[in-house]
Motif scaffolding. Structure first.
Motif, PDB file in Angstrom:
ATOM      1  N   LYS A  13       0.782  -1.330  -0.100  1.00  0.00           N
ATOM      2  CA  LYS A  13       0.010   0.107   0.005  1.00  0.00           C
ATOM      3  C   LYS A  13       0.873   1.269   0.097  1.00  0.00           C
ATOM      4  O   LYS A  13       0.745   2.128  -0.741  1.00  0.00           O
ATOM      5  CB  LYS A  13      -0.949   0.101   1.118  1.00  0.00           C
ATOM      6  CG  LYS A  13      -1.943   1.233   1.317  1.00  0.00           C
ATOM      7  CD  LYS A  13      -2.653   1.347   2.579  1.00  0.00           C
ATOM      8  CE  LYS A  13      -3.759   0.368   2.597  1.00  0.00           C
ATOM      9  NZ  LYS A  13      -4.763   0.654   3.498  1.00  0.00           N
ATOM     10  N   GLN A  16       2.174   1.933  -3.389  1.00  0.00           N
ATOM     11  CA  GLN A  16       1.264   2.517  -4.283  1.00  0.00           C
ATOM     12  C   GLN A  16       0.997   3.868  -4.170  1.00  0.00           C
ATOM     13  O   GLN A  16       0.968   4.948  -5.011  1.00  0.00           O
ATOM     14  CB  GLN A  16      -0.201   1.813  -4.315  1.00  0.00           C
ATOM     15  CG  GLN A  16      -0.294   0.225  -4.605  1.00  0.00           C
ATOM     16  CD  GLN A  16       0.255   0.588  -6.299  1.00  0.00           C
ATOM     17  OE1 GLN A  16      -0.777   1.281  -7.029  1.00  0.00           O
ATOM     18  NE2 GLN A  16       1.354  -0.061  -6.592  1.00  0.00           N
ATOM     19  N   TYR A  17       1.150   4.541  -2.908  1.00  0.00           N
ATOM     20  CA  TYR A  17       1.182   6.118  -2.438  1.00  0.00           C
ATOM     21  C   TYR A  17       2.435   6.570  -3.121  1.00  0.00           C
ATOM     22  O   TYR A  17       2.413   7.684  -3.685  1.00  0.00           O
ATOM     23  CB  TYR A  17       1.047   6.024  -1.232  1.00  0.00           C
ATOM     24  CG  TYR A  17      -0.311   6.092  -0.472  1.00  0.00           C
ATOM     25  CD1 TYR A  17      -0.796   7.433  -0.300  1.00  0.00           C
ATOM     26  CD2 TYR A  17      -1.093   4.890  -0.243  1.00  0.00           C
ATOM     27  CE1 TYR A  17      -2.207   7.516   0.216  1.00  0.00           C
ATOM     28  CE2 TYR A  17      -2.307   4.952   0.204  1.00  0.00           C
ATOM     29  CZ  TYR A  17      -2.996   6.312   0.384  1.00  0.00           C
ATOM     30  OH  TYR A  17      -4.306   6.296   0.846  1.00  0.00           O
ATOM     31  N   ALA A  19       4.348   5.477  -5.506  1.00  0.00           N
ATOM     32  CA  ALA A  19       4.369   5.386  -7.274  1.00  0.00           C
ATOM     33  C   ALA A  19       3.089   6.378  -7.584  1.00  0.00           C
ATOM     34  O   ALA A  19       3.515   7.190  -8.785  1.00  0.00           O
ATOM     35  CB  ALA A  19       3.471   4.061  -7.592  1.00  0.00           C
ATOM     36  N   PHE A  20       2.162   6.671  -6.953  1.00  0.00           N
ATOM     37  CA  PHE A  20       1.170   7.729  -7.139  1.00  0.00           C
ATOM     38  C   PHE A  20       1.985   9.110  -7.178  1.00  0.00           C
ATOM     39  O   PHE A  20       1.756  10.000  -8.091  1.00  0.00           O
ATOM     40  CB  PHE A  20      -0.073   7.850  -6.408  1.00  0.00           C
ATOM     41  CG  PHE A  20      -0.776   8.816  -6.895  1.00  0.00           C
ATOM     42  CD1 PHE A  20      -1.718   8.690  -7.882  1.00  0.00           C
ATOM     43  CD2 PHE A  20      -1.073  10.052  -6.032  1.00  0.00           C
ATOM     44  CE1 PHE A  20      -2.497   9.966  -8.274  1.00  0.00           C
ATOM     45  CE2 PHE A  20      -1.874  11.175  -6.489  1.00  0.00           C
ATOM     46  CZ  PHE A  20      -2.942  10.957  -7.435  1.00  0.00           C
ATOM     47  N   PHE A  41      -7.195   7.508  -4.180  1.00  0.00           N
ATOM     48  CA  PHE A  41      -7.328   6.116  -3.357  1.00  0.00           C
ATOM     49  C   PHE A  41      -8.611   6.136  -2.699  1.00  0.00           C
ATOM     50  O   PHE A  41      -8.764   5.049  -2.340  1.00  0.00           O
ATOM     51  CB  PHE A  41      -6.265   6.206  -2.559  1.00  0.00           C
ATOM     52  CG  PHE A  41      -4.532   5.945  -2.960  1.00  0.00           C
ATOM     53  CD1 PHE A  41      -4.375   4.650  -3.383  1.00  0.00           C
ATOM     54  CD2 PHE A  41      -3.813   7.117  -2.829  1.00  0.00           C
ATOM     55  CE1 PHE A  41      -3.196   4.525  -4.052  1.00  0.00           C
ATOM     56  CE2 PHE A  41      -2.618   6.772  -3.514  1.00  0.00           C
ATOM     57  CZ  PHE A  41      -2.465   5.630  -4.105  1.00  0.00           C
ATOM     58  N   LEU A  83       2.259   1.601 -10.684  1.00  0.00           N
ATOM     59  CA  LEU A  83       0.897   2.127 -10.025  1.00  0.00           C
ATOM     60  C   LEU A  83      -0.129   1.266 -10.714  1.00  0.00           C
ATOM     61  O   LEU A  83      -0.432   1.357 -11.949  1.00  0.00           O
ATOM     62  CB  LEU A  83       0.925   3.611 -10.531  1.00  0.00           C
ATOM     63  CG  LEU A  83      -0.177   4.286  -9.908  1.00  0.00           C
ATOM     64  CD1 LEU A  83      -0.473   4.337  -8.434  1.00  0.00           C
ATOM     65  CD2 LEU A  83      -0.356   5.825 -10.499  1.00  0.00           C
ATOM     66  N   LEU A  84      -0.730   0.788  -9.734  1.00  0.00           N
ATOM     67  CA  LEU A  84      -2.028   0.162 -10.071  1.00  0.00           C
ATOM     68  C   LEU A  84      -3.189   0.958 -10.403  1.00  0.00           C
ATOM     69  O   LEU A  84      -3.364   1.699  -9.642  1.00  0.00           O
ATOM     70  CB  LEU A  84      -2.287  -1.130  -9.192  1.00  0.00           C
ATOM     71  CG  LEU A  84      -1.198  -2.086  -8.857  1.00  0.00           C
ATOM     72  CD1 LEU A  84      -1.511  -3.199  -7.889  1.00  0.00           C
ATOM     73  CD2 LEU A  84      -0.814  -2.769 -10.272  1.00  0.00           C
ATOM     74  N   GLN A  86      -7.075   1.998  -9.795  1.00  0.00           N
ATOM     75  CA  GLN A  86      -7.963   1.639  -8.531  1.00  0.00           C
ATOM     76  C   GLN A  86      -9.417   1.262  -9.009  1.00  0.00           C
ATOM     77  O   GLN A  86      -9.941   1.903  -9.964  1.00  0.00           O
ATOM     78  CB  GLN A  86      -8.125   3.144  -7.613  1.00  0.00           C
ATOM     79  CG  GLN A  86      -6.784   3.505  -7.169  1.00  0.00           C
ATOM     80  CD  GLN A  86      -6.257   2.415  -6.166  1.00  0.00           C
ATOM     81  OE1 GLN A  86      -6.938   2.159  -5.220  1.00  0.00           O
ATOM     82  NE2 GLN A  86      -5.195   2.130  -6.380  1.00  0.00           N
TER      83      GLN A  86
END
Length: 95
Positions: A13, A16-17, A19-20, A41, A83-84, A86
């Motif tokens: 998690k 992901q933050y 990467a964003f 998110f 980055l996936l 959402q």
């Protein structure tokens, strides 16, 4: 398992933050506001703020007190996960 490959210093998690934050900065030329993280998110403002504090304490980002959009990554972009997307949340029921 190869011992030469270091494990990431962050959770999935947190990755992901990070990467964003990196992707946002690349696209817009400035770091995201906490509201941008919240929208992406789909979490509450306190959740985003707690994550930002956690990333800062882990020395993964740096912020300047009192300065908006001052998040700076302290990790090399090559070490960031992809980055996936959402999932879209909807109130429409499926049949």
């Amino acid at each position: 398992m190869d011992a030469a490959i270091p494990k990431p210093r962050f959770t999935a998690k947190q990755g992901q933050y990070l990467a964003f934050i990196h992707a946002y900065a690349c696209i817009f030329g400035r770091s995201p506001a906490e509201a941008d993280l919240q929208r992406h998110f789909r979490v509450s403002p306190p959740s985003v703020h707690q994550m930002v504090i956690t990333l800062e304490r882990a020395a993964l980002i740096r912020r300047k007190p009192g300065v908006a959009r001052s998040i700076e990554l302290l990790i090399e972009p090559e070490k960031l996960p992809i980055l996936l997307a959402q999932p879209v949340k909807t109130s429409v029921q499926r049949y």
